[in-house]
Design a protein around this motif. Structure first.
Motif, PDB file in Angstrom:
ATOM      1  N   THR A  17       0.832  -1.208   0.000  1.00  0.00           N
ATOM      2  CA  THR A  17       0.000   0.000   0.000  1.00  0.00           C
ATOM      3  C   THR A  17       0.861   1.250   0.000  1.00  0.00           C
ATOM      4  O   THR A  17       0.639   2.186  -0.798  1.00  0.00           O
ATOM      5  CB  THR A  17      -0.915   0.008   1.232  1.00  0.00           C
ATOM      6  OG1 THR A  17      -1.847  -1.065   1.131  1.00  0.00           O
ATOM      7  CG2 THR A  17      -1.684   1.320   1.341  1.00  0.00           C
ATOM      8  N   ALA A  51       2.720   1.635  -3.387  1.00  0.00           N
ATOM      9  CA  ALA A  51       1.812   1.973  -4.487  1.00  0.00           C
ATOM     10  C   ALA A  51       1.370   3.428  -4.379  1.00  0.00           C
ATOM     11  O   ALA A  51       1.337   4.165  -5.384  1.00  0.00           O
ATOM     12  CB  ALA A  51       0.602   1.044  -4.465  1.00  0.00           C
ATOM     13  N   GLU A  77      -4.194  -1.716  -6.911  1.00  0.00           N
ATOM     14  CA  GLU A  77      -2.968  -0.923  -6.801  1.00  0.00           C
ATOM     15  C   GLU A  77      -2.230  -0.856  -8.140  1.00  0.00           C
ATOM     16  O   GLU A  77      -1.760   0.226  -8.546  1.00  0.00           O
ATOM     17  CB  GLU A  77      -2.074  -1.533  -5.709  1.00  0.00           C
ATOM     18  CG  GLU A  77      -2.675  -1.389  -4.316  1.00  0.00           C
ATOM     19  CD  GLU A  77      -2.020  -2.286  -3.275  1.00  0.00           C
ATOM     20  OE1 GLU A  77      -2.294  -2.108  -2.080  1.00  0.00           O
ATOM     21  OE2 GLU A  77      -1.232  -3.193  -3.664  1.00  0.00           O
ATOM     22  N   MET A 107      -6.581   4.834  -4.476  1.00  0.00           N
ATOM     23  CA  MET A 107      -5.659   4.412  -3.426  1.00  0.00           C
ATOM     24  C   MET A 107      -6.019   4.963  -2.055  1.00  0.00           C
ATOM     25  O   MET A 107      -5.368   4.626  -1.055  1.00  0.00           O
ATOM     26  CB  MET A 107      -4.228   4.866  -3.778  1.00  0.00           C
ATOM     27  CG  MET A 107      -3.647   4.156  -4.992  1.00  0.00           C
ATOM     28  SD  MET A 107      -3.529   2.361  -4.754  1.00  0.00           S
ATOM     29  CE  MET A 107      -2.480   2.272  -3.335  1.00  0.00           C
TER      30      MET A 107
END
Length: 277
Positions: free
Chosen positions: A59, A62, A150, A173
């Motif tokens: 996370t 990305a 992602e 995101m």
């Protein structure tokens, strides 16, 4: 008491000593089992935490790539996936802090190991139950599903002069749906912690119960051993007619040619009593 009584007490005492040694060996085995269970708990937490941590690292990388479009962050992102899937070698001591250091200058803080093994396979080898493994596999599938979101967001920002694409990628995101999908990953991981904790706690409780029983048995054996050793000693004294020291003293005097002294014996049938005659 007769020689037969003495022999019987010696045999019983020897049997109790052997039994006590066996009981102590069982107790050591139980202690080793508890230690192994604690080690498994530690390793299991590390592996489950690696799944959680890898999802968080994906996370972070990305999002950073979407904001900066720096290809280095995409490279790191893909390397995490390759390690997790067993397609790339695992770094040494991977459970320690790793990708936060790599993000600074792109350099690995430690060299790679020779292991190329997927995270789920590592979990299988660690002896998880089917129920526990199912929870981790569920979390892994959810994490892989989020990877699609992602990678889609990272693909969007590669378009030149596409402000709307960048805005959509940033929203993908950070929106509520993304956080909901993150929660879907973490829920089975949390449930795994509960399942594993309950199993290992039950195993520890069983082992501790067995250890207490063995300790009680060992204590009773020690008491019985003390009793029969005392009986063995009393039998020996009765056979000799006194202590071993008394026997040695009388024999020494006779060996020196002194036959004038009276030999004290507890029984005329004992060895000292017969020497006295």
């Amino acid at each position: 008491m007769t020689i037969n009584s003495f022999t019987r007490n010696v045999v019983i005492s020897a049997t109790l000593i052997v039994t006590m040694i066996i009981a102590l060996a069982i107790q050591l085995k139980i202690i080793a089992h508890v230690a192994a269970s604690d080690e498994q708990r530690y390793v299991s937490y590390l592996l489950a935490d690696e799944l959680r941590q890898s999802s968080d690292d994906l996370t972070r990388l990305a999002r950073t790539y979407v904001m900066t479009r720096d290809a280095e962050y995409e490279r790191q992102y893909l390397k995490i996936l390759a390690i997790r899937n067993g397609e790339a070698a695992r770094p040494k001591d991977y459970q320690r802090i790793y990708w936060d250091f790599v993000a600074v200058d792109g350099k690995a803080p430690r060299e790679d190991s020779a292991d190329r093994i997927g995270l789920i396979e590592l979990m299988r080898r660690n002896g998880f139950t089917d129920a526990e493994l199912a929870k981790l596999e569920e979390a892994k599938r959810a994490s892989d599903a989020l990877v699609k979101t992602e990678t889609e967001a990272m693909t969007l920002v590669k378009q030149e002069n596409a402000a709307d694409a960048y805005e959509r990628a940033a929203k993908m995101m950070h929106d509520k749906t993304y956080h909901q999908n993150k929660a879907i990953i973490m829920k089975p991981v949390d449930e795994f912690y509960v399942l594993m904790g309950n199993r290992l706690d039950a195993e520890r409780a069983t082992a501790n119960g067995r250890k207490i029983i063995i300790q009680i048995v060992t204590g009773l054996i020690l008491i019985a051993l003390g009793f029969f050793l005392w009986r063995t000693y009393r039998s020996l004294v009765h056979i000799i007619g006194g202590t071993v020291g008394d026997m040695t003293h009388s024999l020494s005097k006779m060996a020196a040619g002194d036959f004038s002294s009276q030999i004290e014996a507890k029984s005329p049938q004992s060895l000292l009593g017969q020497l006295n005659e």
